[in-house]
Design a protein around this motif. Structure first.
Motif, PDB file in Angstrom:
ATOM      1  N   PRO A   4     -51.773 -12.082   9.990  1.00 51.88           N
ATOM      2  CA  PRO A   4     -52.169 -13.470   9.722  1.00 51.88           C
ATOM      3  C   PRO A   4     -53.650 -13.658  10.049  1.00 51.88           C
ATOM      4  O   PRO A   4     -54.175 -13.024  10.973  1.00 51.88           O
ATOM      5  N   VAL A   5     -54.311 -14.524   9.296  1.00 48.17           N
ATOM      6  CA  VAL A   5     -55.741 -14.770   9.526  1.00 48.17           C
ATOM      7  C   VAL A   5     -55.983 -15.230  10.960  1.00 48.17           C
ATOM      8  O   VAL A   5     -56.986 -14.854  11.581  1.00 48.17           O
ATOM      9  N   GLU A   6     -55.037 -16.009  11.498  1.00 45.70           N
ATOM     10  CA  GLU A   6     -55.197 -16.492  12.868  1.00 45.70           C
ATOM     11  C   GLU A   6     -55.258 -15.320  13.857  1.00 45.70           C
ATOM     12  O   GLU A   6     -56.025 -15.344  14.821  1.00 45.70           O
ATOM     13  N   THR A   7     -54.446 -14.286  13.601  1.00 42.65           N
ATOM     14  CA  THR A   7     -54.454 -13.106  14.470  1.00 42.65           C
ATOM     15  C   THR A   7     -55.789 -12.380  14.368  1.00 42.65           C
ATOM     16  O   THR A   7     -56.356 -11.939  15.383  1.00 42.65           O
ATOM     17  N   LEU A   8     -56.311 -12.259  13.147  1.00 39.05           N
ATOM     18  CA  LEU A   8     -57.606 -11.610  12.952  1.00 39.05           C
ATOM     19  C   LEU A   8     -58.701 -12.387  13.679  1.00 39.05           C
ATOM     20  O   LEU A   8     -59.604 -11.786  14.281  1.00 39.05           O
ATOM     21  N   GLN A   9     -58.617 -13.700  13.638  1.00 38.66           N
ATOM     22  CA  GLN A   9     -59.610 -14.524  14.329  1.00 38.66           C
ATOM     23  C   GLN A   9     -59.540 -14.320  15.838  1.00 38.66           C
ATOM     24  O   GLN A   9     -60.565 -14.214  16.518  1.00 38.66           O
ATOM     25  N   GLN A  10     -58.314 -14.234  16.363  1.00 33.99           N
ATOM     26  CA  GLN A  10     -58.141 -14.008  17.803  1.00 33.99           C
ATOM     27  C   GLN A  10     -58.696 -12.643  18.212  1.00 33.99           C
ATOM     28  O   GLN A  10     -59.352 -12.504  19.259  1.00 33.99           O
ATOM     29  N   LEU A  11     -58.451 -11.642  17.379  1.00 37.60           N
ATOM     30  CA  LEU A  11     -58.982 -10.308  17.662  1.00 37.60           C
ATOM     31  C   LEU A  11     -60.506 -10.307  17.629  1.00 37.60           C
ATOM     32  O   LEU A  11     -61.156  -9.655  18.456  1.00 37.60           O
ATOM     33  N   LEU A  12     -61.065 -11.046  16.658  1.00 32.01           N
ATOM     34  CA  LEU A  12     -62.524 -11.165  16.579  1.00 32.01           C
ATOM     35  C   LEU A  12     -63.091 -11.827  17.831  1.00 32.01           C
ATOM     36  O   LEU A  12     -64.116 -11.391  18.370  1.00 32.01           O
ATOM     37  N   ASP A  13     -62.423 -12.876  18.301  1.00 38.82           N
ATOM     38  CA  ASP A  13     -62.877 -13.571  19.512  1.00 38.82           C
ATOM     39  C   ASP A  13     -62.858 -12.631  20.712  1.00 38.82           C
ATOM     40  O   ASP A  13     -63.730 -12.707  21.583  1.00 38.82           O
ATOM     41  N   SER A  14     -61.867 -11.739  20.756  1.00 32.94           N
ATOM     42  CA  SER A  14     -61.710 -10.857  21.916  1.00 32.94           C
ATOM     43  C   SER A  14     -62.585  -9.607  21.840  1.00 32.94           C
ATOM     44  O   SER A  14     -63.129  -9.160  22.846  1.00 32.94           O
ATOM     45  N   TRP A  15     -62.709  -9.036  20.649  1.00 30.91           N
ATOM     46  CA  TRP A  15     -63.345  -7.724  20.513  1.00 30.91           C
ATOM     47  C   TRP A  15     -64.632  -7.718  19.697  1.00 30.91           C
ATOM     48  O   TRP A  15     -65.368  -6.720  19.706  1.00 30.91           O
ATOM     49  N   GLY A  16     -64.905  -8.764  18.952  1.00 31.23           N
ATOM     50  CA  GLY A  16     -66.160  -8.851  18.210  1.00 31.23           C
ATOM     51  C   GLY A  16     -66.332  -7.762  17.164  1.00 31.23           C
ATOM     52  O   GLY A  16     -65.395  -7.414  16.439  1.00 31.23           O
ATOM     53  N   TYR A  17     -67.525  -7.192  17.117  1.00 30.52           N
ATOM     54  CA  TYR A  17     -67.877  -6.220  16.090  1.00 30.52           C
ATOM     55  C   TYR A  17     -67.029  -4.949  16.165  1.00 30.52           C
ATOM     56  O   TYR A  17     -66.794  -4.296  15.155  1.00 30.52           O
ATOM     57  N   MET A  38     -60.508  -8.083   7.212  1.00 31.98           N
ATOM     58  CA  MET A  38     -61.205  -8.298   8.484  1.00 31.98           C
ATOM     59  C   MET A  38     -62.700  -8.472   8.266  1.00 31.98           C
ATOM     60  O   MET A  38     -63.341  -9.332   8.888  1.00 31.98           O
ATOM     61  N   LEU A  39     -63.277  -7.679   7.353  1.00 32.60           N
ATOM     62  CA  LEU A  39     -64.708  -7.828   7.042  1.00 32.60           C
ATOM     63  C   LEU A  39     -65.009  -9.238   6.556  1.00 32.60           C
ATOM     64  O   LEU A  39     -65.976  -9.874   7.010  1.00 32.60           O
ATOM     65  N   ILE A  40     -64.191  -9.760   5.644  1.00 31.18           N
ATOM     66  CA  ILE A  40     -64.446 -11.087   5.074  1.00 31.18           C
ATOM     67  C   ILE A  40     -64.231 -12.179   6.114  1.00 31.18           C
ATOM     68  O   ILE A  40     -65.018 -13.129   6.211  1.00 31.18           O
ATOM     69  N   VAL A  41     -63.187 -12.041   6.927  1.00 30.19           N
ATOM     70  CA  VAL A  41     -62.948 -13.034   7.989  1.00 30.19           C
ATOM     71  C   VAL A  41     -64.129 -13.049   8.961  1.00 30.19           C
ATOM     72  O   VAL A  41     -64.625 -14.118   9.355  1.00 30.19           O
ATOM     73  N   ALA A  42     -64.611 -11.867   9.328  1.00 29.63           N
ATOM     74  CA  ALA A  42     -65.756 -11.776  10.249  1.00 29.63           C
ATOM     75  C   ALA A  42     -67.011 -12.362   9.607  1.00 29.63           C
ATOM     76  O   ALA A  42     -67.817 -13.026  10.280  1.00 29.63           O
ATOM     77  N   ALA A  43     -67.184 -12.130   8.303  1.00 33.97           N
ATOM     78  CA  ALA A  43     -68.353 -12.663   7.604  1.00 33.97           C
ATOM     79  C   ALA A  43     -68.305 -14.189   7.549  1.00 33.97           C
ATOM     80  O   ALA A  43     -69.340 -14.861   7.686  1.00 33.97           O
ATOM     81  N   VAL A  44     -67.108 -14.744   7.344  1.00 29.60           N
ATOM     82  CA  VAL A  44     -66.946 -16.207   7.366  1.00 29.60           C
ATOM     83  C   VAL A  44     -67.285 -16.740   8.759  1.00 29.60           C
ATOM     84  O   VAL A  44     -67.972 -17.757   8.894  1.00 29.60           O
ATOM     85  N   TYR A  45     -66.837 -16.048   9.789  1.00 29.92           N
ATOM     86  CA  TYR A  45     -67.167 -16.422  11.173  1.00 29.92           C
ATOM     87  C   TYR A  45     -68.676 -16.450  11.362  1.00 29.92           C
ATOM     88  O   TYR A  45     -69.222 -17.353  12.003  1.00 29.92           O
ATOM     89  N   ALA A  46     -69.327 -15.432  10.799  1.00 31.64           N
ATOM     90  CA  ALA A  46     -70.793 -15.371  10.898  1.00 31.64           C
ATOM     91  C   ALA A  46     -71.426 -16.552  10.179  1.00 31.64           C
ATOM     92  O   ALA A  46     -72.413 -17.127  10.647  1.00 31.64           O
TER      93      ALA A  46
END
Length: 200
Positions: A4-17, A38-46
């Motif tokens: 789920p996108v929410e899980t990817l967001q949580q992982l990004l918050d915890s582990w970053g790049y 994950m690349l696209i979710v991280a890019a949106v975060y950016a």
């Protein structure tokens, strides 16, 4: 494998790049994994100012290069001997293997580079390049080029469309369908070429 996108967001918050690198690297070795997502979710975060888009692109490109390189060596060291021994059980005989090897020596550069942009090929082109004994320096050059262009393209796409998530979601779905169509066309062309050479 879907997250789920929410899980990817949580992982990004915890582990970053590092998590961007890891997801892309895992997918690139041949394991079904949402590296591109994950690349696209991280890019949106950016795009929303949470992290750096440069960091996202570099992490994804390095993950692609590392994962593909690992997949290549797994294919080169283990895949070819296994196919020689057991290929007959899945209708892959020595003439087919010889043809595939010639194909990769002639068209491997384009297959590795463009495969990065096609869903199924993204996970398997490096492994197949290794199985078919594509020369390592040639593989590395086109693998790195494809990884950098792919990470930059999809990273910037997510970054600049971060304020229009619904449009981005629809675009990703369409890109997935287009990737499947391109893959079918490529497989058809490969089969037609093989059939003609076999008949001649």
């Amino acid at each position: 494998m879907n997250f789920p996108v929410e899980t990817l967001q949580q992982l990004l918050d915890s582990w970053g790049y590092l998590i961007v690198f890891g997801f892309v690297a895992i997918e690139s070795t041949g394991i079904p994994f949402p590296g591109e997502t994950m690349l696209i979710v991280a890019a949106v975060y950016a795009g929303l100012g949470s992290i750096s888009i440069l960091g996202v692109i570099v992490s994804a490109a390095l993950g692609a290069i590392f994962g593909d390189s690992l997949g290549y060596w797994i294919g080169r060291k283990g895949g070819y001997p296994l196919l020689q021994k057991y290929g007959k059980y899945i209708f892959i005989d020595q003439p087919k293997m010889d043809w595939a090897k010639r194909y990769y020596h002639k068209h491997g550069d384009k297959t590795v580079f463009l495969g990065r942009f096609v869903a199924v090929l993204r996970a398997w082109s490096a492994f197949l390049a290794g199985v078919n004994q594509m020369p390592w320096p040639k593989f590395l050059l086109f693998n790195a080029s494809g990884g950098i262009v792919w990470a930059t393209t999809f990273g910037l796409l997510g970054f600049y469309l971060s304020n229009n998530i619904e449009f981005l979601h629809r675009l990703i779905q369409k890109l997935g369908i287009i990737s499947v169509i391109i893959l079918i066309i490529l497989l058809g062309l490969v089969y037609i070429t093989w059939k003609r050479r076999k008949d001649n």
